[in-house]
Scaffold this motif. Structure first.
Motif, PDB file in Angstrom:
ATOM      1  N   GLN A   3     -10.135 -27.181 -18.999  1.00  0.00           N
ATOM      2  CA  GLN A   3     -11.548 -26.973 -18.726  1.00  0.00           C
ATOM      3  C   GLN A   3     -12.345 -28.279 -18.753  1.00  0.00           C
ATOM      4  O   GLN A   3     -13.543 -28.288 -18.455  1.00  0.00           O
ATOM      5  CB  GLN A   3     -12.149 -25.996 -19.747  1.00  0.00           C
ATOM      6  N   PHE A  13     -12.023 -19.983 -23.675  1.00  0.00           N
ATOM      7  CA  PHE A  13     -11.678 -21.181 -22.906  1.00  0.00           C
ATOM      8  C   PHE A  13     -11.920 -22.466 -23.705  1.00  0.00           C
ATOM      9  O   PHE A  13     -12.210 -23.524 -23.135  1.00  0.00           O
ATOM     10  CB  PHE A  13     -12.451 -21.215 -21.582  1.00  0.00           C
ATOM     11  N   THR A  36     -18.421 -27.159 -21.365  1.00  0.00           N
ATOM     12  CA  THR A  36     -17.616 -27.402 -20.170  1.00  0.00           C
ATOM     13  C   THR A  36     -18.388 -27.026 -18.915  1.00  0.00           C
ATOM     14  O   THR A  36     -19.299 -26.195 -18.934  1.00  0.00           O
ATOM     15  CB  THR A  36     -16.312 -26.598 -20.214  1.00  0.00           C
ATOM     16  N   LEU A  88     -11.944 -19.384 -13.497  1.00  0.00           N
ATOM     17  CA  LEU A  88     -11.639 -19.244 -14.914  1.00  0.00           C
ATOM     18  C   LEU A  88     -10.426 -18.328 -15.064  1.00  0.00           C
ATOM     19  O   LEU A  88     -10.504 -17.147 -14.707  1.00  0.00           O
ATOM     20  CB  LEU A  88     -12.842 -18.660 -15.678  1.00  0.00           C
TER      21      LEU A  88
END
Length: 572
Positions: free
Chosen positions: A263, A294, A324, A528
């Motif tokens: 990420q 994440f 991120t 994602l």
């Protein structure tokens, strides 16, 4: 009318012809003179243009001290600058005031400037400033994506307050170079103070302050977070090479590895490419998972480091991210710092986006581990109201940065630098020259104050919460991942469970195109965990709750229309 054919020699020879003809022009009754420029080719001279000049322009250009270029040494006097400067400020004010009325994303085709008749060569004679400004509207504005629109919701937009714009103007007007203290003491010393102000404002560790001693740290303004990572990676290499002979240090460098998450921003990968770290063999990307939000996990990092040590590699550098780009995930910096301490790795915290939130006490707990970082960077142009470019970087131990970047040729030596009593920021960055960026930081911090900056950041979060609430109430849209503490919302089209993944991706991509084609807003996508999702990045000096509602209504309308088509025709 008189016409002079200038030979295809160098510009000096051409002006000799012009000067020799000046007397004839002055004595004549003509009012317009044409300079015929020719280019020599295999088939002979080919006329490329005829430049019309008034009689006065021709004589003045021939007699000018700068006659080789056929123009005055300065194309604008101070009196003219005063007038045109006011006019340009008025233009900027009108542009910003009307930005909401323009399509957010421009719709020009590639090479649009050429299609509009952009000239192939620079003008021989200087042009009136009014003509130049007219071409801003005619040539440049049509090709702009309007980042200053309150309905711009893509990327992470720079929050460029008007105070910072004035700071940028002052920087250009003063035109100083701050590579060393003696080159312009105010440039260096204001930056030292601004970096300390910012460190205290963000509640960073005392070791990042300029007065932390000879072996302490300090801060410097870089152009971008990408430049900062390169500098810090070089500093980490210098630390690892302390006490080693050059040959041994080089041999160890060939086995050193860099770690980050999947990420992390691409600037980490780019830094490795620039510094010759092979991506395939010495750049480690640790996979993150939805169940962890994440975030880079310390356990996964430790496992990979141990495996590399067993295989004969020398782990060197870890990049943790707070905020991120894809989802504003915040890595577990404190736990990651523990792993770095175990193995002697340099920990760099990329807080390019998320660092700004530390101005508000309520957002600091999530990023408390930054006190353990070796280096830290925040883009002030992301949320702290300073226009691009302005990245604030701190190191805990400046000596490693100086060991990596310090170089003083004879012509830059001076008593102040050799005394050790001053900072020379040329030794803290990649280029030699540097702009007076601290001015715009000073202007912003003094104009808004701590309270104003906190209000701005909190308002950005409130704008994101408004959009998030609308998505949660929508039938056509749904949240892709839970929103974190920052001003980004990841969402997607609400499709029936079991819809094939390729169709989910295609339909969300179609939704993105449909939304952006309206011209009423601009958003982008990310991926994602292999899921294609859309991003709404809230914020900007000018954005209001009404703007957020308008953006959402555009997106929801496009989503509803797309779902009607899918229902009527099927997803294929």
């Amino acid at each position: 009318m008189l016409t002079f054919a200038l030979p295809t020699l160098d510009s000096r020879a051409a002006m000799v012809v012009a000067c020799a003809s000046a007397a004839a022009v002055a004595a004549s009754a003509t009012t317009i003179v044409y300079l015929e420029w020719r280019r020599r080719s295999q088939d002979g001279d080919t006329t490329i243009r005829m430049t019309p000049l008034t009689k006065r322009q021709f004589v003045e250009s021939a007699a000018s001290d700068d006659g080789e270029r056929g123009r005055k040494k300065d194309a604008m006097t101070l009196a003219e600058f005063r007038v045109q400067g006011h006019a340009m400020v008025d233009w900027i004010c009108e542009y910003r005031a009307g930005a909401h009325e323009r399509p957010v994303r421009c719709r020009v085709a590639p090479d649009y400037l050429r299609a509009l008749g952009f000239p192939e060569e620079a003008p021989f004679m200087g042009e009136p400033w009014e003509t130049i400004m007219g071409d801003i509207d005619r040539l440049i504005v049509p090709g702009l994506t309007h980042w200053e629109s309150p309905r711009f919701a893509a990327y992470f937009k720079p929050h460029a307050s008007l105070a910072s714009v004035l700071g940028e103007l002052m920087c250009a007007g003063l035109n100083v170079m701050g590579f060393s203290w003696i080159a312009s003491p105010a440039c260096t010393e204001l930056e030292v103070h601004m970096m300390d102000w910012l460190a205290r404002l963000l509640d960073l560790p005392a070791g990042f302050l300029s007065g932390s001693g000879e072996y302490g740290g300090g801060g410097v303004i870089q152009g971008s977070a990408g430049e900062a990572i390169i500098c810090c990676l070089l500093a980490a290499r210098a630390r690892a090479a302390e006490g080693l002979e050059e040959e041994e240090a080089a041999a160890r460098w060939s086995r050193m590895t860099v770690y980050t998450s999947d990420q992390a921003h691409s600037i980490v990968q780019n830094a490795c490419m620039i510094l010759g770290i092979p991506l395939a063999t010495r750049f480690r990307v640790i996979k993150t998972h939805r169940r962890h939000g994440f975030r880079l996990q310390a356990a996964a990092l430790r496992k990979r480091i141990k495996a590399d040590v067993r295989d004969g590699f020398l782990p060197l550098f870890v990049v943790a991210t707070t905020g991120t780009t894809s989802s504003t995930a915040v890595d577990d910096v404190e736990s990651i710092a523990g792993v770095c301490a175990e193995h002697g790795l340099w920990l760099h915290v990329d807080a390019a986006y998320g660092g700004a939130y530390r101005v508000c006490p309520e957002f600091r707990a999530e990023t408390a581990g930054v006190r353990l970082a070796d280096s830290y960077v925040v883009n002030l142009h992301k949320k702290l109201l300073v226009n691009f470019d302005c990245a604030a970087m701190w190191v805990a131990h400046r000596r490693h940065l100086l060991a990596a970047l310090s170089l003083t040729p004879e012509y830059l030596r001076n008593k102040a630098s050799e005394s050790g009593a001053v900072v020379d920021f040329k030794d803290w960055q990649l280029p030699l020259g540097r702009r007076f960026r601290a001015l715009k930081v000073w202007f912003v911090l003094r104009s808004f104050g701590v309270r104003g900056l906190r209000e701005h950041v909190r308002r950005s979060v409130a704008l994101a919460q408004r959009f998030e609430a609308a998505v949660e109430e929508s039938v056509a849209l749904e949240m892709a991942v839970p929103r974190g503490s920052m001003a980004l919302v990841c969402f997607r089209l609400a499709l029936p469970a079991g819809t094939p993944a390729d169709q989910v991706r295609r339909l969300n991509a179609t939704l993105l195109d449909d939304v952006n084609e309206t011209g009423k807003t601009f958003i982008i996508h990310t991926v994602l965990d292999e899921d294609y999702v859309l991003r709404f990045a809230a914020g900007g000096v000018e954005q209001t709750f009404e703007d957020v509602d308008d953006i959402f209504n555009v997106i929801e309308e496009c989503a509803e229309n797309l779902l009607k088509v899918v229902k009527a025709t099927g997803p294929a």
